[in-house]
Design an enzyme around this catalytic site. Structure first.
Site, short mmCIF file in Angstrom:
data_model
loop_
_atom_site.label_atom_id
_atom_site.label_comp_id
_atom_site.label_asym_id
_atom_site.label_seq_id
_atom_site.Cartn_x
_atom_site.Cartn_y
_atom_site.Cartn_z
N ASP A 100 0.82 -1.27 -0.05
CA ASP A 100 0.02 0.17 -0.02
C ASP A 100 0.81 1.33 0.10
OD1 ASP A 100 0.93 -0.42 2.61
OD2 ASP A 100 -1.11 -0.14 3.65
N ASP A 103 6.93 3.75 3.44
CA ASP A 103 7.41 4.61 4.50
C ASP A 103 8.68 4.82 4.52
OD1 ASP A 103 5.74 6.40 6.31
OD2 ASP A 103 7.49 5.56 7.35
N PHE A 152 1.12 11.23 7.54
CA PHE A 152 0.26 10.02 7.70
C PHE A 152 -0.97 10.02 6.76
CE2 PHE A 152 -2.23 7.07 10.04
CZ PHE A 152 -1.38 5.98 9.80
P1 5GP Z 1 7.67 1.21 6.34
O1 5GP Z 1 8.12 -0.11 6.78
O2 5GP Z 1 7.88 1.44 4.81
O3 5GP Z 1 7.86 2.14 7.18
O4 5GP Z 1 6.07 1.08 6.37
C1 5GP Z 1 5.31 0.22 5.82
C2 5GP Z 1 3.86 0.16 6.40
O5 5GP Z 1 3.48 0.91 7.44
C3 5GP Z 1 2.83 0.22 5.31
O6 5GP Z 1 2.59 -1.21 4.88
C4 5GP Z 1 1.59 0.56 6.21
O7 5GP Z 1 0.94 -0.30 6.68
C5 5GP Z 1 2.14 1.36 7.23
N1 5GP Z 1 2.36 2.86 6.90
C6 5GP Z 1 3.13 3.69 6.73
N2 5GP Z 1 2.90 4.82 6.32
C7 5GP Z 1 1.79 4.89 6.58
C8 5GP Z 1 0.77 5.90 6.45
O8 5GP Z 1 1.01 7.30 6.11
N3 5GP Z 1 -0.56 5.72 6.54
C9 5GP Z 1 -0.77 4.53 7.09
N4 5GP Z 1 -2.26 4.10 7.30
N5 5GP Z 1 -0.20 3.42 7.28
C10 5GP Z 1 1.08 3.56 6.94
#
Ligand code: 5GP
Length: 179
Positions: A100, A103, A152
């Site tokens: 999705d 981040d 976010f």
């Molecule tokens: P990462 O491991 O890349 O930091 O984060 C990935 C996961 O964190 C995504 O699959 C999602 O579930 C959650 N995530 C990261 N950023 C956001 C955001 O802005 N909104 C939401 N709802 N979930 C996020």
């Protein structure tokens, strides 16, 4: 009635998402004409994206799911655990990880590494959203729907404390508070 709906500010409309999803599906379809790829959707956030994506594909494809621990509320976790592993054999198959949002990049790094151990023929990545300013990854992301600022967001599968996944667009949470 949605709780806190007044704090949501739309940044990407349903129309824009669906048109971008079509472009990505077209591109993927053309790349995998010879053998059906396996889409591995990362639960729960990418279910809406993968559902729309595979319905726009005009080639055969398979689907499976993986779930890892990630966000609790609005702050990132440092470590990742498996909650659900894939259930089909990806040996010598073309795999497309469907995420999705990227981040920090922690989740996609972890999942890509784990899937590589299962000897797929190729691994590509499709993410609906990406925050390029903070993503720490040393490989190409094959398909990025939209690049966004490090804020976010919710909607189109993305939640805040399990809510807002069913919104059709992408919204900044607390968007009106800073206005
Ligand atoms: P990462 O491991 O890349 O930091 O984060 C990935 C996961 O964190 C995504 O699959 C999602 O579930 C959650 N995530 C990261 N950023 C956001 C955001 O802005 N909104 C939401 N709802 N979930 C996020």
């Amino acid at each position: 009635m949605y709780s806190n709906k007044e704090n949501l500010k739309e940044i990407i409309s349903e129309e824009k998402i669906l048109s971008r999803v079509k472009e990505i599906a077209y591109d993927i379809s053309n790349k995998f004409l010879d053998e059906p790829p396996i889409f591995i959707s990362i639960l729960k956030g990418s279910v809406i994206f993968v559902a729309d994506l595979i319905r726009e594909m005009n080639i055969d494809c398979e689907i499976d799911f993986i779930q890892v621990s990630s966000y609790s509320g609005a702050s990132s976790k440092e470590s990742i655990d498996f909650i659900k592993d894939i259930s089909i054999n990806i040996n010598e198959r073309d795999v497309i990880i469907v995420e999705d949002i990227i981040d920090t990049g922690l989740t996609i790094n972890f999942i890509k590494e784990k899937l590589l151990e299962l000897n797929p023929r190729s691994i590509s990545i499709a993410t609906l959203l990406m925050k390029p300013e903070i993503a720490n990854i040393d490989f190409e992301i094959d398909w990025v729907g939209f690049e966004i600022a490090p804020e976010f967001v919710v909607g189109y599968g993305l939640d805040f404390n399990q809510k807002f996944r069913n919104l059709r667009g992408i919204y900044i949470l607390g968007g009106n508070e800073s206005e």
